[in-house]
Motif scaffolding. Structure first.
Motif, short mmCIF file in Angstrom:
data_model
loop_
_atom_site.label_atom_id
_atom_site.label_comp_id
_atom_site.label_asym_id
_atom_site.label_seq_id
_atom_site.Cartn_x
_atom_site.Cartn_y
_atom_site.Cartn_z
N MET A 189 -64.63 41.00 51.88
CA MET A 189 -65.90 41.63 51.56
C MET A 189 -66.84 41.42 52.73
N GLN A 190 -67.60 42.45 53.01
CA GLN A 190 -68.59 42.37 54.06
C GLN A 190 -69.97 42.44 53.43
N PHE B 79 -74.00 43.03 53.85
CA PHE B 79 -75.03 43.64 54.68
C PHE B 79 -76.39 43.33 54.10
N THR C 73 -75.50 43.43 59.51
CA THR C 73 -74.31 42.71 59.08
C THR C 73 -74.60 41.22 59.11
N GLU D 32 -72.85 37.63 58.99
CA GLU D 32 -71.58 36.93 59.15
C GLU D 32 -71.82 35.44 59.28
N SER E 235 -73.33 34.53 51.96
CA SER E 235 -72.34 34.48 53.04
C SER E 235 -71.90 33.06 53.33
N SER F 116 -68.12 31.60 52.75
CA SER F 116 -67.37 31.03 53.86
C SER F 116 -66.76 29.68 53.50
N THR G 93 -63.84 43.82 46.87
CA THR G 93 -63.50 44.04 48.28
C THR G 93 -64.44 45.01 48.97
N ALA H 85 -67.86 46.64 50.58
CA ALA H 85 -69.03 46.15 51.30
C ALA H 85 -70.19 46.11 50.31
#
Length: 188
Positions: A1-2, A4, A17, A19, A85, A89, A101, A103
């Protein structure tokens, strides 16, 4: 998964984004990507919110990247996406396989307790996300009505960091704009 977020400027803005990388070294949190003072302060708010929401904060050095790097990031609306995020992680692979999954656009300011505060610019953020193919959005519950005005968006209104985290594993909590029955009949 991303994950934003969104950085407003003028009447427009841009997707950002978020990260996170965990690395060996003396425990610290670094934020890179042209972040203003409020975004840099989110490092303290999100650490407290993560701990006060009964999540484990990583013991490694935490690098948070907000890209594109040349776009100035402003405001406290980055607290929630950064915190999610960081938590993601630090979860084992067996747990992360249960998350959606797609975004996800995430916006919200965190209180130290882990509660999510309303923010400005939600409509513009979600409109930009949908235009870029990102339909799942997590926003503060106080911004839910505004967020649901954007056609094509699937939105979840979070009251807390724990709420937002649980939404990442349940596609059924995301709502979309309901068409008004009268307007729908008029169109036909």
């Amino acid at each position: 998964m991303q994950i934003f977020s969104f950085s407003p400027f003028g009447y427009e803005g841009a997707l950002v984004t978020v990260e996170v990388d965990l690395r060996r070294g003396i425990p610290a949190v670094d934020i890179v990507g042209l972040a203003d003072g409020a975004v840099k302060e989110s490092r303290e708010r999100m650490q407290a919110a993560i701990r006060n929401s009964d999540f484990e904060f990583p013991t490694e050095r935490v690098l948070i990247s907000l890209s594109p790097a040349d776009l100035k990031k402003e405001g406290a609306g980055f607290d929630l996406p950064i915190a999610l995020s960081v938590i993601l992680s630090n979860v084992p692979k067996s747990v992360s396989e249960k998350f959606i999954t797609d975004a996800v656009l995430v916006m919200g300011e965190l209180e130290l307790s882990g509660k999510v505060r309303s923010i400005k610019g939600v409509h513009a953020a979600i409109s930009t996300a949908v235009a870029n193919g990102i339909t799942r959005c997590i926003v503060p519950s106080g911004n839910l009505d505004e967020a649901l005005e954007v056609e094509g968006a699937l939105v979840y209104g979070a009251n807390s960091l724990a709420d937002a985290f649980s939404a990442l594993s349940d596609v059924n909590v995301f709502k979309e704009k309901k068409l008004d029955v009268k307007n729908k009949d008029d169109v036909e």
